[in-house]
Design an enzyme around this catalytic site. Structure first.
Site, short mmCIF file in Angstrom:
data_model
loop_
_atom_site.label_atom_id
_atom_site.label_comp_id
_atom_site.label_asym_id
_atom_site.label_seq_id
_atom_site.Cartn_x
_atom_site.Cartn_y
_atom_site.Cartn_z
N ARG A 16 0.83 -1.21 0.00
CA ARG A 16 0.00 0.00 0.00
C ARG A 16 0.87 1.26 0.00
NH1 ARG A 16 -3.23 2.93 4.19
NH2 ARG A 16 -5.04 3.81 3.13
N HIS B 136 0.50 4.35 -2.62
CA HIS B 136 0.23 5.71 -2.18
C HIS B 136 1.38 6.65 -2.53
CE1 HIS B 136 -3.46 5.48 0.58
NE2 HIS B 136 -3.43 4.38 -0.15
N ASP B 137 2.58 6.11 -2.64
CA ASP B 137 3.70 6.93 -3.09
C ASP B 137 3.57 7.27 -4.57
OD1 ASP B 137 6.20 8.27 -3.02
OD2 ASP B 137 7.18 6.48 -3.79
N VAL C 79 0.95 9.94 -5.96
CA VAL C 79 1.11 11.35 -5.59
C VAL C 79 2.53 11.78 -5.95
CG1 VAL C 79 0.97 13.05 -3.75
CG2 VAL C 79 -0.50 11.04 -3.67
N ASP D 28 8.49 8.56 -6.03
CA ASP D 28 9.68 9.31 -5.64
C ASP D 28 9.91 9.34 -4.14
OD1 ASP D 28 7.64 10.96 -4.79
OD2 ASP D 28 8.47 12.80 -5.67
N GLU E 45 2.85 14.51 2.91
CA GLU E 45 1.88 13.51 2.45
C GLU E 45 1.46 12.53 3.54
OE1 GLU E 45 3.19 11.47 -1.09
OE2 GLU E 45 3.96 13.34 -1.95
N ASN F 118 -3.60 8.89 4.39
CA ASN F 118 -2.40 8.28 4.94
C ASN F 118 -2.29 8.36 6.46
OD1 ASN F 118 -1.61 7.88 2.26
ND2 ASN F 118 -0.44 9.78 2.18
N PRO G 80 -7.60 7.18 -5.13
CA PRO G 80 -9.02 6.79 -5.06
C PRO G 80 -9.41 6.36 -3.65
CG PRO G 80 -7.72 5.08 -6.13
CD PRO G 80 -6.80 6.23 -5.92
N HIS H 202 -6.37 -5.84 -2.20
CA HIS H 202 -7.26 -5.79 -1.04
C HIS H 202 -7.61 -7.18 -0.52
CE1 HIS H 202 -8.86 -1.40 -1.68
NE2 HIS H 202 -7.60 -1.45 -1.33
N THR H 203 -6.92 -8.18 -1.00
CA THR H 203 -7.06 -9.52 -0.42
C THR H 203 -6.21 -9.67 0.83
OG1 THR H 203 -7.08 -11.88 -0.98
CG2 THR H 203 -5.17 -10.62 -1.71
N ASP I 25 -10.05 -9.09 3.67
CA ASP I 25 -10.48 -10.38 3.11
C ASP I 25 -10.75 -11.32 4.27
OD1 ASP I 25 -10.74 -12.88 1.95
OD2 ASP I 25 -9.01 -12.69 0.63
N ASP J 282 -3.76 -13.56 -2.88
CA ASP J 282 -4.31 -14.51 -3.85
C ASP J 282 -5.52 -13.89 -4.52
OD1 ASP J 282 -6.34 -14.62 -1.95
OD2 ASP J 282 -5.80 -16.62 -1.24
#
Length: 361
Positions: free
Chosen positions: A103, A107-108, A111, A115, A131, A137, A208, A238-239, A279, A287
Protein backbone atom coordinates in the site's frame (compact mmCIF):
# COMPACT_ATOMS: atom_id res chain seq x y z
CA UNK A 1 -4.72 24.01 11.19
CA UNK A 2 -4.36 20.94 9.00
CA UNK A 3 -3.98 18.69 12.04
CA UNK A 4 -7.19 20.12 13.54
CA UNK A 5 -9.04 19.55 10.26
CA UNK A 6 -7.84 15.94 10.14
CA UNK A 7 -9.01 15.35 13.70
CA UNK A 8 -12.40 16.91 12.90
CA UNK A 9 -12.81 14.68 9.86
CA UNK A 10 -11.99 11.56 11.86
CA UNK A 11 -14.45 12.56 14.58
CA UNK A 12 -17.21 13.18 12.05
CA UNK A 13 -16.55 9.89 10.33
CA UNK A 14 -16.68 8.00 13.60
CA UNK A 15 -20.00 9.62 14.45
CA UNK A 16 -21.43 8.93 11.02
CA UNK A 17 -19.88 5.49 10.56
CA UNK A 18 -23.17 3.63 10.15
CA UNK A 19 -24.32 5.75 7.22
CA UNK A 20 -23.68 4.10 3.86
CA UNK A 21 -22.50 5.62 0.62
CA UNK A 22 -24.77 5.23 -2.37
CA UNK A 23 -22.86 4.11 -5.43
CA UNK A 24 -23.39 6.20 -8.51
CA UNK A 25 -24.69 9.12 -6.46
CA UNK A 26 -22.29 11.44 -8.24
CA UNK A 27 -21.05 13.02 -5.01
CA UNK A 28 -17.50 12.78 -3.71
CA UNK A 29 -16.50 14.12 -0.33
CA UNK A 30 -12.82 14.94 0.12
CA UNK A 31 -12.06 13.06 -3.08
CA UNK A 32 -13.89 9.92 -1.96
CA UNK A 33 -12.24 9.71 1.48
CA UNK A 34 -15.23 10.90 3.50
CA UNK A 35 -18.60 9.16 3.63
CA UNK A 36 -21.51 11.23 2.21
CA UNK A 37 -24.49 11.73 4.50
CA UNK A 38 -28.12 11.24 3.35
CA UNK A 39 -30.42 14.18 3.92
CA UNK A 40 -33.87 14.94 2.53
CA UNK A 41 -33.61 12.27 -0.14
CA UNK A 42 -30.16 13.38 -1.29
CA UNK A 43 -26.57 13.35 -0.12
CA UNK A 44 -24.31 16.00 1.36
CA UNK A 45 -20.76 16.06 2.62
CA UNK A 46 -20.47 16.24 6.42
CA UNK A 47 -18.79 18.95 8.44
CA UNK A 48 -19.39 21.69 5.91
CA UNK A 49 -17.14 20.03 3.32
CA UNK A 50 -17.98 20.89 -0.25
CA UNK A 51 -18.38 18.02 -2.74
CA UNK A 52 -15.18 17.39 -4.68
CA UNK A 53 -15.56 18.27 -8.37
CA UNK A 54 -15.33 15.34 -10.77
CA UNK A 55 -12.86 16.87 -13.17
CA UNK A 56 -11.14 14.47 -15.57
CA UNK A 57 -8.73 15.94 -18.09
CA UNK A 58 -8.42 12.68 -20.00
CA UNK A 59 -6.14 9.66 -19.70
CA UNK A 60 -2.39 10.06 -19.52
CA UNK A 61 -0.08 7.97 -21.70
CA UNK A 62 1.04 4.70 -20.17
CA UNK A 63 4.09 5.41 -17.98
CA UNK A 64 7.21 4.42 -19.88
CA UNK A 65 9.65 4.15 -17.00
CA UNK A 66 12.35 5.70 -19.17
CA UNK A 67 15.67 5.54 -17.33
CA UNK A 68 14.72 2.52 -15.22
CA UNK A 69 16.18 -0.95 -15.73
CA UNK A 70 16.41 -4.30 -14.01
CA UNK A 71 19.74 -4.84 -12.28
CA UNK A 72 20.38 -1.12 -11.97
CA UNK A 73 22.61 -1.28 -8.89
CA UNK A 74 25.77 -2.81 -10.32
CA UNK A 75 27.78 -0.64 -7.93
CA UNK A 76 25.90 -2.17 -5.00
CA UNK A 77 25.29 -5.75 -6.16
CA UNK A 78 23.68 -6.91 -2.92
CA UNK A 79 21.22 -4.02 -2.73
CA UNK A 80 18.10 -6.01 -3.55
CA UNK A 81 19.16 -8.89 -1.29
CA UNK A 82 19.61 -6.46 1.60
CA UNK A 83 16.09 -5.08 1.13
CA UNK A 84 14.66 -8.57 0.70
CA UNK A 85 16.11 -9.77 4.01
CA UNK A 86 14.71 -6.80 5.92
CA UNK A 87 11.28 -7.31 4.35
CA UNK A 88 11.38 -11.07 4.99
CA UNK A 89 12.10 -10.51 8.68
CA UNK A 90 9.31 -7.94 8.96
CA UNK A 91 6.70 -10.08 7.21
CA UNK A 92 7.69 -13.17 9.21
CA UNK A 93 7.04 -11.21 12.40
CA UNK A 94 3.78 -9.70 11.13
CA UNK A 95 2.18 -10.60 7.78
CA UNK A 96 0.15 -7.40 7.88
CA UNK A 97 3.35 -5.42 7.45
CA UNK A 98 3.66 -6.87 3.94
CA UNK A 99 0.26 -5.46 3.06
CA UNK A 100 1.40 -2.13 4.44
CA UNK A 101 4.47 -2.10 2.21
CA UNK A 102 2.42 -2.78 -0.93
CA UNK A 103 0.00 0.00 0.00
CA UNK A 104 2.91 2.35 0.76
CA UNK A 105 4.18 1.85 -2.81
CA UNK A 106 0.73 2.58 -4.27
CA UNK A 107 0.23 5.71 -2.18
CA UNK A 108 3.70 6.93 -3.09
CA UNK A 109 3.36 6.44 -6.84
CA UNK A 110 -0.07 8.07 -7.15
CA UNK A 111 1.11 11.35 -5.59
CA UNK A 112 3.97 13.08 -7.44
CA UNK A 113 5.07 9.76 -8.92
CA UNK A 114 7.23 7.02 -7.41
CA UNK A 115 9.68 9.31 -5.64
CA UNK A 116 9.39 8.34 -1.96
CA UNK A 117 7.71 11.67 -1.21
CA UNK A 118 5.31 9.76 1.04
CA UNK A 119 8.19 9.09 3.44
CA UNK A 120 9.07 12.73 4.08
CA UNK A 121 8.13 14.33 7.40
CA UNK A 122 8.38 17.79 5.85
CA UNK A 123 8.63 19.36 2.41
CA UNK A 124 11.18 21.48 0.64
CA UNK A 125 9.86 24.99 0.08
CA UNK A 126 6.78 24.65 2.29
CA UNK A 127 5.85 24.54 5.96
CA UNK A 128 2.61 22.70 5.20
CA UNK A 129 2.15 19.10 6.43
CA UNK A 130 3.65 16.37 4.24
CA UNK A 131 1.88 13.51 2.45
CA UNK A 132 2.05 11.13 5.39
CA UNK A 133 -0.32 13.46 7.25
CA UNK A 134 -2.92 13.63 4.45
CA UNK A 135 -6.38 12.07 5.08
CA UNK A 136 -5.64 8.90 3.04
CA UNK A 137 -2.40 8.28 4.94
CA UNK A 138 -2.63 9.67 8.45
CA UNK A 139 -2.80 6.97 11.14
CA UNK A 140 -3.16 4.46 8.31
CA UNK A 141 0.03 3.92 6.29
CA UNK A 142 2.54 1.42 7.63
CA UNK A 143 6.01 0.21 6.77
CA UNK A 144 8.03 3.37 7.38
CA UNK A 145 10.21 1.61 9.92
CA UNK A 146 10.92 -1.25 7.51
CA UNK A 147 12.04 1.19 4.82
CA UNK A 148 14.23 3.04 7.33
CA UNK A 149 15.84 -0.22 8.44
CA UNK A 150 16.57 -1.22 4.85
CA UNK A 151 17.99 2.23 4.09
CA UNK A 152 20.30 2.10 7.11
CA UNK A 153 21.62 -1.32 6.03
CA UNK A 154 22.16 -0.07 2.48
CA UNK A 155 23.94 3.08 3.65
CA UNK A 156 26.29 0.90 5.68
CA UNK A 157 27.01 -1.29 2.65
CA UNK A 158 26.90 1.30 -0.17
CA UNK A 159 26.67 4.90 1.04
CA UNK A 160 24.62 7.33 -1.06
CA UNK A 161 23.87 4.82 -3.82
CA UNK A 162 20.36 3.37 -3.40
CA UNK A 163 17.36 5.72 -3.41
CA UNK A 164 14.50 5.51 -0.98
CA UNK A 165 12.10 5.39 -3.94
CA UNK A 166 13.71 2.18 -5.18
CA UNK A 167 13.68 0.71 -1.67
CA UNK A 168 9.90 1.28 -1.53
CA UNK A 169 9.51 -0.43 -4.92
CA UNK A 170 11.74 -3.39 -3.99
CA UNK A 171 9.96 -3.79 -0.64
CA UNK A 172 6.53 -3.91 -2.32
CA UNK A 173 7.83 -6.48 -4.80
CA UNK A 174 9.30 -8.65 -2.04
CA UNK A 175 6.21 -8.38 0.17
CA UNK A 176 4.09 -9.49 -2.79
CA UNK A 177 6.30 -12.54 -3.26
CA UNK A 178 6.35 -13.55 0.40
CA UNK A 179 2.59 -13.09 0.95
CA UNK A 180 1.75 -15.06 -2.20
CA UNK A 181 4.12 -17.91 -1.33
CA UNK A 182 6.15 -17.07 -4.42
CA UNK A 183 3.24 -17.02 -6.89
CA UNK A 184 3.74 -13.30 -7.48
CA UNK A 185 7.37 -13.14 -8.50
CA UNK A 186 8.87 -10.48 -10.75
CA UNK A 187 11.88 -8.29 -11.43
CA UNK A 188 11.48 -4.64 -10.48
CA UNK A 189 13.28 -2.06 -12.63
CA UNK A 190 15.19 0.57 -10.64
CA UNK A 191 16.89 3.90 -11.09
CA UNK A 192 14.34 6.20 -9.41
CA UNK A 193 15.50 9.26 -7.54
CA UNK A 194 13.92 10.74 -4.43
CA UNK A 195 11.74 13.83 -4.53
CA UNK A 196 12.02 16.78 -2.17
CA UNK A 197 8.41 18.00 -2.17
CA UNK A 198 5.63 16.33 -0.17
CA UNK A 199 2.27 17.95 0.59
CA UNK A 200 -0.72 16.53 2.47
CA UNK A 201 -3.01 18.75 0.40
CA UNK A 202 -2.10 16.78 -2.73
CA UNK A 203 -3.17 13.36 -1.45
CA UNK A 204 -6.97 13.27 -1.72
CA UNK A 205 -7.38 14.14 -5.40
CA UNK A 206 -5.16 11.49 -7.06
CA UNK A 207 -5.69 8.63 -4.59
CA UNK A 208 -9.02 6.79 -5.06
CA UNK A 209 -10.90 6.67 -1.78
CA UNK A 210 -13.05 3.90 -0.27
CA UNK A 211 -16.26 5.73 -1.24
CA UNK A 212 -15.30 6.09 -4.92
CA UNK A 213 -17.65 4.87 -7.64
CA UNK A 214 -16.45 3.07 -10.77
CA UNK A 215 -16.21 6.26 -12.82
CA UNK A 216 -13.93 7.84 -10.23
CA UNK A 217 -11.77 4.73 -9.93
CA UNK A 218 -11.27 4.55 -13.68
CA UNK A 219 -10.48 8.24 -13.95
CA UNK A 220 -7.98 8.26 -11.08
CA UNK A 221 -6.06 5.35 -12.61
CA UNK A 222 -6.32 6.73 -16.15
CA UNK A 223 -4.84 10.01 -14.96
CA UNK A 224 -1.72 8.04 -14.07
CA UNK A 225 -1.60 6.16 -17.36
CA UNK A 226 -3.17 2.98 -15.99
CA UNK A 227 -6.17 1.46 -17.75
CA UNK A 228 -9.32 -0.12 -16.35
CA UNK A 229 -7.81 -3.61 -16.40
CA UNK A 230 -4.84 -2.33 -14.40
CA UNK A 231 -7.27 -0.82 -11.91
CA UNK A 232 -9.15 -4.08 -11.44
CA UNK A 233 -5.93 -6.08 -11.23
CA UNK A 234 -4.28 -3.84 -8.64
CA UNK A 235 -7.49 -3.73 -6.58
CA UNK A 236 -6.76 -7.39 -5.86
CA UNK A 237 -4.22 -6.21 -3.29
CA UNK A 238 -7.26 -5.79 -1.04
CA UNK A 239 -7.06 -9.52 -0.42
CA UNK A 240 -4.60 -8.64 2.36
CA UNK A 241 -4.40 -5.99 5.05
CA UNK A 242 -6.97 -4.14 7.11
CA UNK A 243 -9.49 -1.33 6.68
CA UNK A 244 -10.47 1.19 9.31
CA UNK A 245 -14.08 0.88 10.38
CA UNK A 246 -14.80 4.47 9.34
CA UNK A 247 -14.35 3.32 5.72
CA UNK A 248 -16.33 0.08 5.97
CA UNK A 249 -19.88 -0.41 4.68
CA UNK A 250 -22.24 -2.71 6.55
CA UNK A 251 -25.64 -2.28 4.86
CA UNK A 252 -24.90 -2.13 1.15
CA UNK A 253 -27.83 -3.50 -0.91
CA UNK A 254 -27.30 -7.22 -1.49
CA UNK A 255 -24.25 -7.36 0.78
CA UNK A 256 -23.38 -10.75 2.25
CA UNK A 257 -25.55 -10.80 5.38
CA UNK A 258 -23.16 -12.86 7.50
CA UNK A 259 -20.23 -10.57 6.78
CA UNK A 260 -22.36 -7.46 7.33
CA UNK A 261 -23.45 -8.75 10.73
CA UNK A 262 -19.88 -9.52 11.76
CA UNK A 263 -18.72 -6.09 10.66
CA UNK A 264 -21.48 -4.35 12.61
CA UNK A 265 -20.46 -6.33 15.68
CA UNK A 266 -16.75 -5.56 15.32
CA UNK A 267 -17.05 -1.96 14.24
CA UNK A 268 -20.10 -0.97 16.24
CA UNK A 269 -22.33 1.84 15.13
CA UNK A 270 -19.73 4.57 15.21
CA UNK A 271 -16.96 3.29 12.94
CA UNK A 272 -13.81 5.10 13.95
CA UNK A 273 -10.21 3.94 13.93
CA UNK A 274 -10.76 0.28 14.81
CA UNK A 275 -9.80 -1.97 11.92
CA UNK A 276 -11.02 -5.19 10.33
CA UNK A 277 -9.46 -7.56 7.81
CA UNK A 278 -10.22 -6.73 4.19
CA UNK A 279 -10.48 -10.38 3.11
CA UNK A 280 -12.39 -12.43 5.63
CA UNK A 281 -11.38 -15.76 4.02
CA UNK A 282 -7.63 -15.57 3.26
CA UNK A 283 -6.57 -12.37 5.03
CA UNK A 284 -2.82 -13.06 5.10
CA UNK A 285 -2.38 -14.54 1.62
CA UNK A 286 -2.00 -12.53 -1.57
CA UNK A 287 -4.31 -14.51 -3.85
CA UNK A 288 -7.35 -14.13 -6.09
CA UNK A 289 -9.90 -14.75 -3.30
CA UNK A 290 -10.67 -11.03 -3.31
CA UNK A 291 -12.37 -11.36 -6.70
CA UNK A 292 -14.66 -14.13 -5.47
CA UNK A 293 -15.50 -11.86 -2.56
CA UNK A 294 -16.41 -9.10 -5.03
CA UNK A 295 -18.70 -11.50 -6.90
CA UNK A 296 -20.32 -12.54 -3.64
CA UNK A 297 -20.82 -8.90 -2.54
CA UNK A 298 -18.66 -9.79 0.45
CA UNK A 299 -16.26 -6.87 0.35
CA UNK A 300 -15.89 -4.12 2.91
CA UNK A 301 -15.41 -1.03 0.78
CA UNK A 302 -17.85 0.58 -1.62
CA UNK A 303 -14.97 1.09 -4.05
CA UNK A 304 -14.46 -2.69 -4.13
CA UNK A 305 -18.16 -3.38 -4.61
CA UNK A 306 -18.06 -0.97 -7.57
CA UNK A 307 -16.14 -3.64 -9.52
CA UNK A 308 -19.35 -5.71 -9.75
CA UNK A 309 -20.47 -3.34 -12.51
CA UNK A 310 -21.06 -4.79 -15.97
CA UNK A 311 -17.95 -3.11 -17.39
CA UNK A 312 -15.57 -4.86 -15.01
CA UNK A 313 -17.53 -8.00 -14.09
CA UNK A 314 -16.00 -10.19 -16.81
CA UNK A 315 -12.44 -9.63 -15.60
CA UNK A 316 -13.54 -10.09 -11.99
CA UNK A 317 -15.11 -13.44 -12.99
CA UNK A 318 -11.94 -14.50 -14.79
CA UNK A 319 -9.75 -13.74 -11.81
CA UNK A 320 -12.20 -15.34 -9.39
CA UNK A 321 -12.01 -18.59 -11.35
CA UNK A 322 -8.37 -18.79 -10.32
CA UNK A 323 -7.28 -20.68 -13.44
CA UNK A 324 -3.53 -20.99 -13.67
CA UNK A 325 -1.82 -17.93 -12.27
CA UNK A 326 -3.41 -15.31 -14.49
CA UNK A 327 -4.17 -12.78 -11.78
CA UNK A 328 -0.77 -13.25 -10.15
CA UNK A 329 1.05 -12.69 -13.45
CA UNK A 330 -1.05 -9.67 -14.38
CA UNK A 331 -0.71 -8.24 -10.89
CA UNK A 332 3.07 -8.47 -11.21
CA UNK A 333 2.97 -6.67 -14.57
CA UNK A 334 0.66 -3.98 -13.19
CA UNK A 335 2.99 -3.40 -10.21
CA UNK A 336 5.90 -2.80 -12.59
CA UNK A 337 3.75 -0.48 -14.70
CA UNK A 338 2.65 1.47 -11.62
CA UNK A 339 6.30 1.72 -10.58
CA UNK A 340 6.99 3.67 -13.78
CA UNK A 341 4.63 6.54 -12.89
CA UNK A 342 6.25 9.97 -13.14
CA UNK A 343 9.67 8.71 -12.08
CA UNK A 344 12.56 11.10 -11.53
CA UNK A 345 15.80 9.79 -13.02
CA UNK A 346 17.93 12.93 -13.52
CA UNK A 347 19.54 14.56 -10.45
CA UNK A 348 18.52 18.17 -9.96
CA UNK A 349 16.80 20.62 -7.67
CA UNK A 350 13.84 18.27 -7.19
CA UNK A 351 15.58 14.87 -7.36
CA UNK A 352 18.29 13.29 -5.24
CA UNK A 353 19.34 10.20 -3.30
CA UNK A 354 18.41 10.92 0.29
CA UNK A 355 20.72 9.97 3.13
CA UNK A 356 17.69 9.39 5.38
CA UNK A 357 14.35 8.52 3.83
CA UNK A 358 12.30 10.79 6.08
CA UNK A 359 14.35 13.94 5.46
CA UNK A 360 15.42 15.54 2.19
CA UNK A 361 19.13 16.39 1.92
Amino acid sequence: MAAKLGALIITLLAFLGSVECQQGSGILCLGGWVRPVPILGGLICPGGLRPSPKIFKGPSPAPSGAGLRVGYYNSCPNAEDIVRKVVRDAVDKEPGMGAGLIRLFFHDCFVRGCDASVLLVNSSGSSDPSEMFGPPNRESLRGFGVIDEAKAALEAACPNVVSCADIVAFAARDASSFLSNGRVNFAMPAGRLDGRVSLASETTDPLPGPFSDLETLKNRFAAKGLNTNDMVTLSGAHTIGHARCMFVSTSRPGMNATLAGELRQRCGGGGGNSSVKLDYKTPDVLDSQYFQNVKDNAVLLDSDAALRATETAALVDTYAAGLGSRWEMEFAAAMVKMGNIEVKTSPGADAEIRKKCSIYN
